[in-house]
Scaffold this motif. Structure first.
Motif, PDB file in Angstrom:
ATOM      1  N   TYR A 151      45.656  61.615  48.334  1.00 19.45           N
ATOM      2  CA  TYR A 151      44.815  61.582  47.113  1.00 19.45           C
ATOM      3  C   TYR A 151      43.423  61.025  47.149  1.00 19.45           C
ATOM      4  O   TYR A 151      42.578  61.527  46.831  1.00 19.45           O
ATOM      5  N   GLU A 152      43.325  60.001  47.881  1.00 18.16           N
ATOM      6  CA  GLU A 152      42.098  59.338  48.052  1.00 18.16           C
ATOM      7  C   GLU A 152      41.050  60.476  48.791  1.00 18.16           C
ATOM      8  O   GLU A 152      39.892  60.442  48.531  1.00 18.16           O
ATOM      9  N   HIS A 153      41.711  61.178  49.707  1.00 13.00           N
ATOM     10  CA  HIS A 153      40.735  62.344  50.432  1.00 13.00           C
ATOM     11  C   HIS A 153      40.225  63.229  49.590  1.00 13.00           C
ATOM     12  O   HIS A 153      39.174  63.452  49.453  1.00 13.00           O
ATOM     13  N   VAL A 154      41.154  63.589  48.565  1.00 16.21           N
ATOM     14  CA  VAL A 154      40.743  64.866  47.727  1.00 16.21           C
ATOM     15  C   VAL A 154      39.872  64.212  46.869  1.00 16.21           C
ATOM     16  O   VAL A 154      38.839  65.084  46.340  1.00 16.21           O
ATOM     17  N   LYS A 155      40.227  63.079  46.496  1.00 10.72           N
ATOM     18  CA  LYS A 155      38.988  62.390  45.449  1.00 10.72           C
ATOM     19  C   LYS A 155      37.399  62.466  45.938  1.00 10.72           C
ATOM     20  O   LYS A 155      36.494  62.654  45.104  1.00 10.72           O
ATOM     21  N   GLN A 156      37.475  62.742  47.169  1.00 14.17           N
ATOM     22  CA  GLN A 156      36.079  62.756  47.868  1.00 14.17           C
ATOM     23  C   GLN A 156      35.297  63.969  47.423  1.00 14.17           C
ATOM     24  O   GLN A 156      34.017  64.121  47.669  1.00 14.17           O
ATOM     25  N   HIS A 157      36.038  64.997  46.874  1.00 16.73           N
ATOM     26  CA  HIS A 157      35.494  66.220  46.655  1.00 16.73           C
ATOM     27  C   HIS A 157      34.331  66.052  45.690  1.00 16.73           C
ATOM     28  O   HIS A 157      33.124  66.764  45.779  1.00 16.73           O
ATOM     29  N   VAL A 158      34.193  65.165  44.851  1.00 22.73           N
ATOM     30  CA  VAL A 158      32.879  64.986  43.729  1.00 22.73           C
ATOM     31  C   VAL A 158      31.915  64.364  44.466  1.00 22.73           C
ATOM     32  O   VAL A 158      30.864  64.830  44.067  1.00 22.73           O
ATOM     33  N   THR A 159      32.171  63.643  45.117  1.00 24.86           N
ATOM     34  CA  THR A 159      30.949  63.208  46.106  1.00 24.86           C
ATOM     35  C   THR A 159      30.343  63.793  47.020  1.00 24.86           C
ATOM     36  O   THR A 159      29.206  64.141  47.197  1.00 24.86           O
ATOM     37  N   VAL A 160      31.341  64.652  48.000  1.00 23.32           N
ATOM     38  CA  VAL A 160      30.863  65.628  48.829  1.00 23.32           C
ATOM     39  C   VAL A 160      30.141  66.844  48.210  1.00 23.32           C
ATOM     40  O   VAL A 160      29.181  67.353  48.672  1.00 23.32           O
ATOM     41  N   GLY A 161      30.705  67.190  46.868  1.00 25.69           N
ATOM     42  CA  GLY A 161      29.903  68.269  46.072  1.00 25.69           C
ATOM     43  C   GLY A 161      28.681  67.769  45.791  1.00 25.69           C
ATOM     44  O   GLY A 161      27.806  68.835  45.919  1.00 25.69           O
TER      45      GLY A 161
END
Ligand SMILES: [Fe+2]
Length: 297
Positions: free
Chosen positions: A180-190
């Motif tokens: 879940y922590e990894h998925v949450k990174q999609h906002v910063t990666v985006g």
């Protein structure tokens, strides 16, 4: 002729103010009244002739004046042409820039489409979120510029999922806390993917903040209330609505009314009350249109 006791008035003409003033002072001391002038030369007179006028001199003065006028008008025309040329080039450059900006967004949208195409449950998600978010933004009274930023933000909000491992993105069933922590990174990666695109300055904040919560318990910055950009609050709420109203591996598709009803529980914690109100109004309006269409068939 002035009377003997009346002062004599003299007209001093010179185009240099300092000489005019010096002559005036001198003549006033001598007891004359002085009027001075020379502005006609400053205001565009080309020449002056001293009487008695020599006709040859007059002809040359006219010829000379016409030549200067011609040169002046030519200069004016060149200036105007230059101004027009600069205006046209600037407009062309702006158009070119707008086209490049559109192209860069279209390229990113193609990436999002490619990402979504792999997952039948996600197909069309960003386009639907963009469309509904823009309508909700309009309903809430956002400006045209804000509405367009929300639309683009909706199209690109999940672009960061490109950086998320596929086995986690496509995992059936609940995620582990680490996943879940990894998925949450999609906002910063985006937001990092979009960072170099300066024309998307307003959109980047929407991508970064679309998982913030009204109560400040969201991510990545734990912003609360109105500190979360309005567009991000809208996209966040609409994303939840879209997830409920489309079939997912773990849930049945919900009706529009049921979804609006269900997310009412999230108002004040996850969702901005004003955004929910606007979403509800837009959804019920859309439903009314659907019924109208059905009635007409
Ligand atoms: Fe997201």
């Amino acid at each position: 002729m002035p009377a003997m006791d009346e002062p004599t008035t003299l007209l001093v003409v010179d185009d240099e103010e300092s000489i005019r003033n010096a002559l005036r002072r001198f003549l006033v001391q001598q007891g004359y009244e002085v009027t001075s002038a020379a502005l006609c030369m400053q205001r565009g007179a080309f020449d002056y002739l001293i009487k008695p006028i020599d006709l040859g001199h007059l002809g040359r003065a006219i010829h000379h004046a016409l030549q200067r006028r011609h040169t002046y008008l030519e200069g004016q025309q060149i200036n105007q042409w230059l101004k027009d040329e600069v205006t046209a080039r600037v407009a062309e450059r702006r158009l070119e820039q707008a086209n490049q900006e559109r192209l860069s967004v279209a390229t990113l949208e193609a990436l999002v489409n490619a990402l979504e195409a792999k997952d039948p449950y996600l197909r069309g998600h960003s386009a639907r979120v963009a469309d509904l978010s823009a309508t909700v933004a309009a309903q809430i009274g956002a400006t045209d510029e804000q509405i367009e930023a929300v639309r683009t933000g909706g199209r690109l909000h999940d672009i960061g999922k490109i950086g998320i491992r596929e086995e986690i993105l496509n995992k059936q069933g609940p995620l582990t806390p680490t996943e879940y922590e990894h998925v949450k990174q999609h906002v910063t990666v985006g937001s990092q993917i979009l960072a170099p695109l300066v024309h998307l300055k307003d959109v980047i904040g929407l991508v970064r903040s679309h998982h913030e919560r009204w109560d400040g318990k969201g991510y990545p910055d734990r912003l609360a209330g109105e500190a979360i950009p309005l567009g991000a609050r809208i996209i966040g709420a609409v994303e939840i609505y879209d997830a409920m109203t489309t079939a997912r591996p773990y849930q049945e598709k919900m009706s529009a009314e049921a979804a609006v009803e269900r997310i009412r529980d999230l108002v004040g914690t996850v969702i901005d009350p004003a955004v929910h109100q606007a979403l509800e109004a837009v959804v019920s309006h859309r439903q009314a249109l659907v019924f109208l269409d059905d009635a007409q068939v």
